[in-house]
Structure formats: C-alpha cells, structure tokens
Write a protein that holds these residues in place. Structure first.
Motif, PDB file in Angstrom:
ATOM      1  N   ASP A   1       0.851  -1.108  -0.219  1.00  0.00           N
ATOM      2  CA  ASP A   1       0.489   0.112   0.024  1.00  0.00           C
ATOM      3  C   ASP A   1       0.862   1.377   0.219  1.00  0.00           C
ATOM      4  N   GLY A   2       2.112   1.036   0.138  1.00  0.00           N
ATOM      5  CA  GLY A   2       2.830   2.225  -0.037  1.00  0.00           C
ATOM      6  C   GLY A   2       3.220   2.375   1.149  1.00  0.00           C
ATOM      7  N   THR A   3       3.146   2.003   2.030  1.00  0.00           N
ATOM      8  CA  THR A   3       3.814   2.513   3.595  1.00  0.00           C
ATOM      9  C   THR A   3       5.227   2.223   4.119  1.00  0.00           C
ATOM     10  N   ARG A   4       5.544   2.780   5.049  1.00  0.00           N
ATOM     11  CA  ARG A   4       7.158   2.416   4.893  1.00  0.00           C
ATOM     12  C   ARG A   4       7.177   1.165   6.022  1.00  0.00           C
ATOM     13  N   HIS A   5       8.633   0.035   5.739  1.00  0.00           N
ATOM     14  CA  HIS A   5       8.293  -0.210   6.887  1.00  0.00           C
ATOM     15  C   HIS A   5       9.396  -0.550   7.739  1.00  0.00           C
ATOM     16  N   PRO A   6       9.141  -0.356   8.782  1.00  0.00           N
ATOM     17  CA  PRO A   6      10.289   0.154   9.694  1.00  0.00           C
ATOM     18  C   PRO A   6      11.506  -0.389   9.921  1.00  0.00           C
ATOM     19  N   PHE A   7      13.149   0.153  10.099  1.00  0.00           N
ATOM     20  CA  PHE A   7      14.542  -0.393   9.746  1.00  0.00           C
ATOM     21  C   PHE A   7      14.960   0.171  10.161  1.00  0.00           C
ATOM     22  N   TYR A   8      16.345  -0.719  10.963  1.00  0.00           N
ATOM     23  CA  TYR A   8      16.846  -0.740  11.821  1.00  0.00           C
ATOM     24  C   TYR A   8      18.514   0.650  11.287  1.00  0.00           C
ATOM     25  N   ARG A   9      18.198   2.038  12.079  1.00  0.00           N
ATOM     26  CA  ARG A   9      18.883   3.404  11.422  1.00  0.00           C
ATOM     27  C   ARG A   9      20.870   2.705  11.978  1.00  0.00           C
ATOM     28  N   SER A  10      21.333   2.054  12.943  1.00  0.00           N
ATOM     29  CA  SER A  10      22.402   1.899  13.740  1.00  0.00           C
ATOM     30  C   SER A  10      22.628   0.387  13.888  1.00  0.00           C
ATOM     31  N   PHE A  11      23.816  -0.113  14.424  1.00  0.00           N
ATOM     32  CA  PHE A  11      24.328  -1.332  14.734  1.00  0.00           C
ATOM     33  C   PHE A  11      23.244  -1.179  16.155  1.00  0.00           C
ATOM     34  N   ALA A  12      23.769   0.269  16.818  1.00  0.00           N
ATOM     35  CA  ALA A  12      23.574   0.216  18.123  1.00  0.00           C
ATOM     36  C   ALA A  12      21.626   0.076  18.655  1.00  0.00           C
ATOM     37  N   GLU A  13      21.060   0.593  17.740  1.00  0.00           N
ATOM     38  CA  GLU A  13      19.105   0.025  17.296  1.00  0.00           C
ATOM     39  C   GLU A  13      19.313  -1.461  17.306  1.00  0.00           C
ATOM     40  N   PHE A  14      20.120  -1.817  16.495  1.00  0.00           N
ATOM     41  CA  PHE A  14      19.447  -3.444  15.903  1.00  0.00           C
ATOM     42  C   PHE A  14      20.294  -4.351  17.020  1.00  0.00           C
ATOM     43  N   ARG A  15      21.509  -3.655  18.144  1.00  0.00           N
ATOM     44  CA  ARG A  15      22.123  -4.558  19.303  1.00  0.00           C
ATOM     45  C   ARG A  15      20.804  -4.293  20.528  1.00  0.00           C
ATOM     46  N   ARG A  16      19.960  -3.746  20.691  1.00  0.00           N
ATOM     47  CA  ARG A  16      19.312  -3.149  21.619  1.00  0.00           C
ATOM     48  C   ARG A  16      17.760  -4.074  22.067  1.00  0.00           C
TER      49      ARG A  16
ATOM     50  N   PHE B   1      18.104   5.954   0.485  1.00  0.00           N
ATOM     51  CA  PHE B   1      17.680   6.960  -0.809  1.00  0.00           C
ATOM     52  C   PHE B   1      16.223   6.365  -0.563  1.00  0.00           C
ATOM     53  N   GLU B   2      16.336   7.781   0.580  1.00  0.00           N
ATOM     54  CA  GLU B   2      14.819   8.236   1.488  1.00  0.00           C
ATOM     55  C   GLU B   2      13.372   8.888   0.578  1.00  0.00           C
ATOM     56  N   ASP B   3      13.500   8.840  -0.504  1.00  0.00           N
ATOM     57  CA  ASP B   3      12.704   9.474  -1.657  1.00  0.00           C
ATOM     58  C   ASP B   3      12.842   8.402  -2.224  1.00  0.00           C
ATOM     59  N   LEU B   4      13.309   7.270  -2.486  1.00  0.00           N
ATOM     60  CA  LEU B   4      13.184   5.769  -3.629  1.00  0.00           C
ATOM     61  C   LEU B   4      12.175   4.527  -2.502  1.00  0.00           C
ATOM     62  N   GLY B   5      11.806   4.000  -3.214  1.00  0.00           N
ATOM     63  CA  GLY B   5      11.405   2.799  -2.765  1.00  0.00           C
ATOM     64  C   GLY B   5      11.194   1.614  -3.367  1.00  0.00           C
ATOM     65  N   PHE B   6      11.295   0.578  -2.624  1.00  0.00           N
ATOM     66  CA  PHE B   6      10.320  -0.877  -3.282  1.00  0.00           C
ATOM     67  C   PHE B   6       9.619  -1.734  -2.433  1.00  0.00           C
ATOM     68  N   ILE B   7       8.734  -1.586  -3.156  1.00  0.00           N
ATOM     69  CA  ILE B   7       8.091  -3.189  -2.248  1.00  0.00           C
ATOM     70  C   ILE B   7       8.337  -4.573  -2.408  1.00  0.00           C
ATOM     71  N   HIS B   8       8.282  -4.701  -0.574  1.00  0.00           N
ATOM     72  CA  HIS B   8       9.032  -6.248  -0.137  1.00  0.00           C
ATOM     73  C   HIS B   8       7.233  -6.655   0.244  1.00  0.00           C
ATOM     74  N   LEU B   9       7.322  -8.015  -0.240  1.00  0.00           N
ATOM     75  CA  LEU B   9       6.359  -9.066  -0.525  1.00  0.00           C
ATOM     76  C   LEU B   9       6.202  -9.401   0.890  1.00  0.00           C
ATOM     77  N   THR B  10       6.372  -8.684   2.264  1.00  0.00           N
ATOM     78  CA  THR B  10       6.631  -9.569   3.544  1.00  0.00           C
ATOM     79  C   THR B  10       5.030 -10.549   3.420  1.00  0.00           C
ATOM     80  N   ASN B  11       3.681 -10.233   3.305  1.00  0.00           N
ATOM     81  CA  ASN B  11       2.698 -11.195   3.520  1.00  0.00           C
ATOM     82  C   ASN B  11       2.889 -12.144   2.593  1.00  0.00           C
TER      83      ASN B  11
END
Length: 331
Positions: free
Chosen positions: A125-140, A215-225
C-alpha cells in the motif's frame, strides 16, 4: 577486458519461482537507463523452479548451488560470475515500483564516496517498513528486559551519529546496491552465515571503505505478507526465530567480541526460568494448574537450549556453516 554492464542483479531462488519471475519482470519494466544482467542462484529448490523461471526469462543466468547454501554463499557464488560495475542484492520477494535502480546508479556514479546504497522498503500500500538505522538500535532488540529497563539499554548502546543524514551503519540485504571496488576491498559476504545477519556483518566491513546511505525518497515493495520465509507467531519474548537468533548472535560475537555476546546469552539464561516461574505463579494465583498455558514460556526455553548448542563454536568464533538442524527450528 573493461566492464560494460552497469549492474549485476543477484537473486536467490528457493522454492519460489513465481516470486522470482515477478521480481525479474518488475526489473525489466522499470529499468531502462542502465545496462544490467540478472543472475539467479537456486538453493536446491527440488521443484520446477529452473524450468519455470528460464521459460519466463530465458535471458538470465541460472546457477544451481547443488545444496541449500543460504543467503551469503549463494550471493557470493553470483558475485563471482558477475561482470557489473555494481552488485545489486535483490530478494525474490520484491517488486520495483519506480526507476529505483536507474536512479540509485545515477546517484552513486555522481558520488564516488558512496560505497553502497538502498531505497526504503515499502508495503504494497506504499507505507514504509520500519528499519534499523544503526548497529546499536539493532543490538538493543537482542535484550529482553522489563519495559522500565529499556531506557537503560538505550543509554548503554547509543546510536551512531553522522554528518550526512542519509548515512547509516547498515543496509538491508533485500535491496542493496554495492560498488564493485568496495566489495573487492571489504571482501565478500561471510559464508559462516546461513541466513540473517550476513547483511549486517557485510555492512560493517563495507562501511570501512565509504558511506552506506539510504535514499529515503526512493522505494521498492517487499512482499512480506506473501513471502514463505516470514514468521507470524511473534511475541515480546519470542521475537526471533531460532535461525535468525543463531545468526544474530554470530554477528554480535564477530563484530563486538566475547563480552557483548556473553551478556546477551546471560540475559536469556536468566530470563528462561524467570519467565517460566512467573507464569506458573500467575496460574496459581488465579486458581489454575501451574502447568497451564506454558506454550510461550516453554518455546522460549527450547530456543535458549538451541542457542546453547551453538555457544562454544560462536564463543570461539569457529569457522563453519551456522545452519540449524530441522529439529532445532522451534515453531
């Protein structure tokens, strides 16, 4: 012989020919300004994937691994065959919805200091997936602690700050455009990983050669469902599948050493009996059998037991292939 292809697009197929065909067709539809080749590596699907994909897309290069090699080894096999100026790791369960490859290559050509780039992952539907921006955020996320202690974990693991707001510690391997020269300097993906964690570890080494940017103004669809590789029975405690956490802890050990690895393992070893005892106590206070509704707690305990099976090889950073056994895949 000079390189004449701009992008080598690398797709791993495992029992998903329909997804692979759809991904390639979306590449054909939206990629017009750069030259490219498509290399599909099959991880012993044992179905009609080869016939179906080649019938639909005869111009691709097809490679049979001969066994289920996972993500890192299969991509490395494709990289060794690739001739592009850039390598694009592209998941089979993705669809392009714009000229994202063309535009990403244009921007990276214009900025030689960029080692690798990625667009944002989008839902259908064009909404963004959440994603980790740093190693620390992932480790938490590795730490399973009461809510009141999450702030303490965050203070102990602060996120990396960059002058360039596009720059991040790591990029998701579902769409990862990597400069060929950077891969040659950093080395290929670590083949100890079967699945998960390898893109994080590779990003760490790639990041030493230049910037990794979204590049946060670019995107692709990830069919996780639609993907057959996604878990849906996720809870706060049982947040990782077993293979994912074995790989995540392998990355943690490789990048941050024994101390960081040991702290996380102690967290799980302490939590397993506490989590089980808490639920049994709640049952008793409610007048129920203490052994009622323990599925979530026992599932976590079984996962910890599997992690302990891989403790010593991970602790010693033993080279190998960290693929769990079928019976260790706790549902």
């Amino acid at each position: 012989m000079p390189l004449v292809i701009d992008v080598s697009i690398l797709i791993i197929n495992y029992k998903c020919p329909d997804l692979t065909i759809a991904a390639i067709r979306s590449v054909r539809e939206w990629t017009r300004r750069v030259s490219y080749e498509v290399i599909v590596v099959d991880n012993e699907s044992q179905d009609d994937s080869r016939e179906r994909v080649l019938a639909a897309e005869p111009a691709i290069t097809w490679i049979d691994m001969g066994y289920n090699a996972g993500f890192a080894r299969a991509n490395n096999r494709a990289i060794r065959e690739a001739s592009g100026r850039y390598y694009l790791l592209l998941n089979a369960d993705t669809l392009l919805c714009s000229d994202v490859i063309d535009e990403s290559v244009r921007r990276m050509d214009a900025e030689p200091e960029l080692t690798a780039s990625a667009p944002l992952q989008l839902h259908e539907d064009g909404t963004r997936h959440p994603f980790y921006r740093s190693f620390a955020e992932f480790r938490r996320v590795f730490y399973i602690v009461p809510i009141r202690f999450q702030g303490f974990v965050e203070k102990c693991l602060p996120a990396t700050q960059y002058a360039d707001p596009r720059q991040h510690d790591w990029l998701v391997g579902a769409f990862m455009l990597v400069r060929r020269e950077a891969a040659e300097k950093a080395g290929l993906l670590d083949e100890s990983f079967f699945m998960y964690g390898e893109d994080v570890e590779w990003s760490y080494r790639l990041g030493k050669t230049g910037k990794l940017v979204y590049f946060e103004d670019l995107g692709f669809i990830h069919l996780t469902n639609d993907s057959p590789f996604r878990r849906k029975d996720v809870s706060y405690v049982n947040r990782f599948n077993t293979q994912m956490q074995v790989s995540n802890l392998l990355w943690l050990r490789k990048q941050y050493g024994r101390g960081a690895y040991l702290v996380v393992m102690l967290n799980y070893l302490i939590l397993a009996p506490v989590f089980l005892g808490w639920k049994m106590t709640v049952n008793l206070l409610k007048g129920k059998s203490p052994f009622r509704d323990l599925d979530n707690q026992l599932r976590f305990a079984r996962r910890v037991r599997v992690l302990l099976h891989y403790f010593w090889p991970t602790w010693t950073n033993k080279p190998g292939f960290y693929r769990i056994k079928p019976e260790e895949n706790i549902a």
